[in-house]
Every structure is written in C-alpha cells, then in structure tokens.
Write a protein that holds these residues in place. Structure first.
Motif, PDB file in Angstrom:
ATOM      1  N   LEU A 171      -1.488  -3.137  -2.354  1.00  0.00           N
ATOM      2  CA  LEU A 171      -2.199  -2.218  -3.236  1.00  0.00           C
ATOM      3  C   LEU A 171      -3.179  -2.984  -4.112  1.00  0.00           C
ATOM      4  CD1 LEU A 171      -2.448   0.614  -4.664  1.00  0.00           C
ATOM      5  CD2 LEU A 171      -0.620  -0.187  -6.199  1.00  0.00           C
ATOM      6  N   ARG A 172      -4.378  -2.452  -4.276  1.00  0.00           N
ATOM      7  CA  ARG A 172      -5.321  -3.027  -5.237  1.00  0.00           C
ATOM      8  C   ARG A 172      -4.853  -2.659  -6.645  1.00  0.00           C
ATOM      9  NH1 ARG A 172     -10.648  -4.639  -5.465  1.00  0.00           N
ATOM     10  NH2 ARG A 172     -11.141  -3.941  -3.353  1.00  0.00           N
ATOM     11  N   GLU A 173      -4.461  -3.659  -7.414  1.00  0.00           N
ATOM     12  CA  GLU A 173      -3.973  -3.432  -8.768  1.00  0.00           C
ATOM     13  C   GLU A 173      -5.139  -3.425  -9.745  1.00  0.00           C
ATOM     14  OE1 GLU A 173      -1.086  -2.669  -9.703  1.00  0.00           O
ATOM     15  OE2 GLU A 173       0.290  -3.264  -8.091  1.00  0.00           O
ATOM     16  N   PRO A 174      -5.266  -2.377 -10.573  1.00  0.00           N
ATOM     17  CA  PRO A 174      -6.367  -2.339 -11.545  1.00  0.00           C
ATOM     18  C   PRO A 174      -6.338  -3.536 -12.496  1.00  0.00           C
ATOM     19  CG  PRO A 174      -5.273  -0.205 -11.388  1.00  0.00           C
ATOM     20  CD  PRO A 174      -4.438  -1.166 -10.607  1.00  0.00           C
ATOM     21  N   ASN A 175      -5.143  -3.973 -12.863  1.00  0.00           N
ATOM     22  CA  ASN A 175      -4.995  -5.126 -13.752  1.00  0.00           C
ATOM     23  C   ASN A 175      -4.488  -6.337 -12.975  1.00  0.00           C
ATOM     24  OD1 ASN A 175      -5.703  -3.557 -16.104  1.00  0.00           O
ATOM     25  ND2 ASN A 175      -3.644  -2.676 -16.022  1.00  0.00           N
ATOM     26  N   SER A 176      -5.111  -6.588 -11.845  1.00  0.00           N
ATOM     27  CA  SER A 176      -4.678  -7.662 -10.965  1.00  0.00           C
ATOM     28  C   SER A 176      -4.721  -9.014 -11.668  1.00  0.00           C
ATOM     29  CB  SER A 176      -5.578  -7.713  -9.723  1.00  0.00           C
ATOM     30  OG  SER A 176      -5.297  -8.852  -8.942  1.00  0.00           O
ATOM     31  N   ARG A 177      -3.682  -9.827 -11.424  1.00  0.00           N
ATOM     32  CA  ARG A 177      -3.663 -11.208 -11.917  1.00  0.00           C
ATOM     33  C   ARG A 177      -4.326 -12.145 -10.915  1.00  0.00           C
ATOM     34  NH1 ARG A 177       2.494 -12.191 -12.948  1.00  0.00           N
ATOM     35  NH2 ARG A 177       2.579 -10.949 -11.032  1.00  0.00           N
ATOM     36  N   GLY A 178      -4.966 -11.579  -9.929  1.00  0.00           N
ATOM     37  CA  GLY A 178      -5.715 -12.380  -8.966  1.00  0.00           C
ATOM     38  C   GLY A 178      -5.291 -12.182  -7.532  1.00  0.00           C
ATOM     39  N   GLY A 179      -4.029 -11.806  -7.294  1.00  0.00           N
ATOM     40  CA  GLY A 179      -3.522 -11.697  -5.939  1.00  0.00           C
ATOM     41  C   GLY A 179      -4.139 -10.564  -5.143  1.00  0.00           C
ATOM     42  N   SER A 180      -4.025  -9.340  -5.663  1.00  0.00           N
ATOM     43  CA  SER A 180      -4.548  -8.203  -4.906  1.00  0.00           C
ATOM     44  C   SER A 180      -6.071  -8.242  -4.832  1.00  0.00           C
ATOM     45  CB  SER A 180      -4.065  -6.889  -5.519  1.00  0.00           C
ATOM     46  OG  SER A 180      -4.693  -6.607  -6.743  1.00  0.00           O
ATOM     47  N   HIS A 181      -6.715  -8.752  -5.876  1.00  0.00           N
ATOM     48  CA  HIS A 181      -8.186  -8.900  -5.836  1.00  0.00           C
ATOM     49  C   HIS A 181      -8.588  -9.824  -4.691  1.00  0.00           C
ATOM     50  CE1 HIS A 181     -12.292 -10.004  -6.895  1.00  0.00           C
ATOM     51  NE2 HIS A 181     -11.905 -11.265  -6.953  1.00  0.00           N
ATOM     52  N   TYR A 182      -7.895 -10.939  -4.572  1.00  0.00           N
ATOM     53  CA  TYR A 182      -8.237 -11.885  -3.514  1.00  0.00           C
ATOM     54  C   TYR A 182      -8.026 -11.260  -2.135  1.00  0.00           C
ATOM     55  CZ  TYR A 182      -8.332 -16.110  -0.685  1.00  0.00           C
ATOM     56  OH  TYR A 182      -8.645 -17.040   0.277  1.00  0.00           O
ATOM     57  N   ILE A 183      -6.914 -10.584  -1.950  1.00  0.00           N
ATOM     58  CA  ILE A 183      -6.612  -9.997  -0.649  1.00  0.00           C
ATOM     59  C   ILE A 183      -7.610  -8.901  -0.300  1.00  0.00           C
ATOM     60  CG2 ILE A 183      -4.931  -8.541   0.563  1.00  0.00           C
ATOM     61  CD1 ILE A 183      -2.738 -10.249  -0.773  1.00  0.00           C
ATOM     62  N   HIS A 184      -7.937  -8.063  -1.250  1.00  0.00           N
ATOM     63  CA  HIS A 184      -8.857  -6.950  -0.969  1.00  0.00           C
ATOM     64  C   HIS A 184     -10.308  -7.403  -0.818  1.00  0.00           C
ATOM     65  CE1 HIS A 184      -6.617  -3.053  -1.350  1.00  0.00           C
ATOM     66  NE2 HIS A 184      -5.694  -3.890  -1.785  1.00  0.00           N
ATOM     67  N   ASP A 185     -10.744  -8.330  -1.653  1.00  0.00           N
ATOM     68  CA  ASP A 185     -12.176  -8.637  -1.734  1.00  0.00           C
ATOM     69  C   ASP A 185     -12.603  -9.949  -1.094  1.00  0.00           C
ATOM     70  OD1 ASP A 185     -12.424  -6.287  -3.169  1.00  0.00           O
ATOM     71  OD2 ASP A 185     -12.270  -7.275  -5.118  1.00  0.00           O
ATOM     72  N   VAL A 186     -11.685 -10.862  -0.868  1.00  0.00           N
ATOM     73  CA  VAL A 186     -12.057 -12.187  -0.374  1.00  0.00           C
ATOM     74  C   VAL A 186     -11.464 -12.474   1.005  1.00  0.00           C
ATOM     75  CG1 VAL A 186     -12.012 -14.669  -0.855  1.00  0.00           C
ATOM     76  CG2 VAL A 186     -12.217 -13.039  -2.759  1.00  0.00           C
ATOM     77  N   LEU A 187     -10.184 -12.241   1.163  1.00  0.00           N
ATOM     78  CA  LEU A 187      -9.506 -12.568   2.409  1.00  0.00           C
ATOM     79  C   LEU A 187     -10.121 -11.799   3.579  1.00  0.00           C
ATOM     80  CD1 LEU A 187      -7.059 -14.280   3.402  1.00  0.00           C
ATOM     81  CD2 LEU A 187      -5.708 -12.190   3.249  1.00  0.00           C
ATOM     82  N   ALA A 188     -10.420 -12.511   4.664  1.00  0.00           N
ATOM     83  CA  ALA A 188     -11.104 -11.892   5.803  1.00  0.00           C
ATOM     84  C   ALA A 188     -10.359 -12.173   7.097  1.00  0.00           C
ATOM     85  CB  ALA A 188     -12.532 -12.421   5.903  1.00  0.00           C
ATOM     86  N   VAL A 189     -10.617 -11.329   8.093  1.00  0.00           N
ATOM     87  CA  VAL A 189     -10.058 -11.544   9.425  1.00  0.00           C
ATOM     88  C   VAL A 189     -10.499 -12.912   9.924  1.00  0.00           C
ATOM     89  CG1 VAL A 189     -10.113 -10.757  11.824  1.00  0.00           C
ATOM     90  CG2 VAL A 189      -9.937  -9.094   9.965  1.00  0.00           C
TER      91      VAL A 189
END
Length: 338
Positions: free
Chosen positions: A95-113
């Motif tokens: 889940l994309r967390e609105p108050n992400s400590r960095g984990g969900s932001h990285y997975i949603h926006d940076v991590l790629a296939v």
C-alpha cells in the motif's frame, strides 16, 4: 515447544521439499509490478536463476531491504500473498502510505521491473492452526496474508468466511479474485456501509478460529467483539506496534547468558538488544518495534516484561521467550539461551 491441538499448522497437505543451501538473505528480481487497486501494487519477485526460494506457510511475511538514496538501506516487512507452491518466486502487495517513512514510496515510485532486491527468509508470526471454521477479518491491505489462508482452507475443505472492509471498493485489492467465492465473502466498503459489522463474533464457534489483519482501530474492535472467544482462538497481525503502557521496571537488570558464559547489565534507557550487542553477543534484528519476530530469544529463567506486538496472553504467560528489541525484565535477572 510442545505441539498442542491449538498450535498445529493447518496446512497438513504434503510440504514441498526445503530448498537446499539457501542463505538467509538472497537477491530476487522484480519480474512483475501490477496495480491491484487504488494505491496498491503487487510485486512478483523471482529467483533470477530459476532456483528454489525458501518455502513458506500461510500467514508468512518477508523482509525487503530497499536501497533508498536519501536514507540508506530501509528494511520493511510485507505479507506474502502468492501461491506457496510456486517454488521460484514470492509475491507481496504494498500500500502507498500517505506518511511513508520511505519504504512504500520507494516501491511505488522507484522500484522497477528488472531491478534486483534483497529479500529475507520468510517468517511466520500469524500461523494458521487447526479448526473446523475460520472467521477471516481483513481491513485494507490486511487482506494480503488472509488470501493465503483462504487458499489453504479451500485446499483442505475447511469452512470459512471472509469479512473484508476498506475505505472504498476502488481501494480494496483482490476483489476480482475473491468474487469466485460468492457469499462466503462479505465486502464492506466504508464509504458505502460505514464500519464493518462485527456482530457475528458475539457467539464463539466451537473449535472455531478468528484471524484478523488490518489497522489498529479494527484490531481493537475485533478484540472487543470477540471477548467471549478463547484467547488462543483469536489471532492478529499488526502493521505497526500496539500502544504499550509505561515499563513496569525502570531500574537496570541483569542478563545471564548460558552459552556465552557472560553476565550483562541492561541500563534504564538501554534495550536488551543493544546491551547484548555491546557485550559481543549480537542478535539478528530487523523492525526494532516488536512486530516482525526476527529477534526472538529463549528465556530459561526469570520473568520478561513483554512489550512486543506478537505474543498473545497465553504465550506471554509461559515466559519462555522474548523479543529483545523492545521487551525488558520484571525480575532482577533473566537467564537467556544465548
């Protein structure tokens, strides 16, 4: 620990042969990244050489080590939601967390296939045990470990019902997959129906089990509604640590380490984990919040003050283990199997 009827794993079907020679940490490749719902993505993480990944059981989670640029490596734990019989890959939903400590932001926006990611061996603090009926309760992304439990219950022909709440239908993952189960699934979008109706928990079911994963308000509501059920029959998986009262003991206490032949003092503002590390007896740890179970240590004598969010009341009463990243001691001394 002796196996009892309440602690027998439910998945009694033939277990896949264990992977041979696998390290505790491995690098897997992001093979797929799919949008499951509004704010939820699913990752498929494959062994790049088509070798086996370590086996797991329903309710398990894995640790992902995320190499963010601004915060260094972040360690985050996610429940497995794929097919446990898939010997070469894991799947998690994030889940994309609105108050992400960095984990969900990285997975949603940076991590790629195609990216490689460091993954820890599966651990299970939410073990599915034998019963004649399961009441599964999920809130939002808490559906992820429940999906694997439903698959196990189906395989074994055990009666079950899922009560699935979320902010709205568009935010609720796996609805298409769950549609095949018909009226055994109750979907409860909050924007349409309000809070999940928990009246079905008022009367305990003989040899029944309740499994709940979701945000803290839902867990508290379920605990209250299921107050007449046996404590061992109601299990929770938490995203964040439960609110804890002030420590029972603020004075320093001693640790006797039977295998290391050492005595260690734990100070007032020091964790057991840090005291052990400073004494040259490091213990593997990850979340530092008492929710992942990595730092479990056996207690031989003494009474720990359990400040984790993993053990239930019956397990705490045994005082035979503790999670040293957060738990402390009630007695002057703890004797640990270290």
């Amino acid at each position: 620990m002796p196996t009892t009827a309440a602690s027998l794993p439910v998945d009694a079907s033939p277990t896949p042969k264990p992977a041979v020679g696998h390290p505790g940490i491995q690098s897997l490749r992001v093979a797929r990244k799919d949008v499951l719902a509004d704010g939820v993505v699913r990752l498929r993480l494959e062994e790049p050489n088509n070798a086996r990944v370590p086996d797991w059981t329903p309710g398990s989670h894995i640790e992902l080590v995320l190499p963010t640029e601004d915060q260094g490596a972040l360690s985050r734990h996610y429940s497995l939601c794929g097919d446990r019989w898939d010997a070469h890959a894991y799947e998690v939903a994030v889940l994309r967390e609105p108050n992400s400590r960095g984990g969900s932001h990285y997975i949603h926006d940076v991590l790629a296939v195609g990216d490689m990611i460091t993954v820890g061996t599966p651990r299970n603090n939410f073990l599915l045990t034998q019963g004649t009926r399961y009441e599964f309760i999920a809130g939002g992304i808490g559906i992820t470990p429940i999906m694997t439990m439903i698959a196990a219950a189906e395989k074994l022909g055990i009666d079950w019902h899922l009560h699935y709440g979320g902010r709205s239908r568009v935010s609720m993952a796996f609805l298409d997959e769950l549609a095949q189960y018909g009226d055994r699934v109750t979907v409860w979008p909050q924007d349409e129906l309000g809070h999940l109706n928990l009246s079905f928990l008022n009367e305990p079911i003989e040899n029944g089990r309740v499994y709940c994963c979701g945000p803290e308000p839902l867990l508290n509501a379920v605990a209250g509604a299921a107050s007449e059920w046996p404590k061992w029959a109601v299990r929770f998986e938490r995203f964040v640590p439960a609110t804890q009262p002030p420590p029972v003991r603020t004075e320093p206490f001693e640790l006797e380490l039977t295998r290391s032949k050492k005595c260690v003092t734990v100070g007032t503002n020091e964790t057991v984990l840090s005291a052990l590390g400073n004494a040259g007896v490091p213990v593997l740890a990850s979340c530092m919040e008492g929710v992942c179970g990595t730092c479990e240590v056996s207690v031989l004598r003494g009474t720990p003050e359990h400040r984790d969010s993993l053990l239930n009341d019956a397990e705490r009463a045994k005082n035979d283990r503790m999670f040293v990243c957060v738990s402390r001691s009630i007695t002057d001394k703890l004797v640990l199997d270290l």
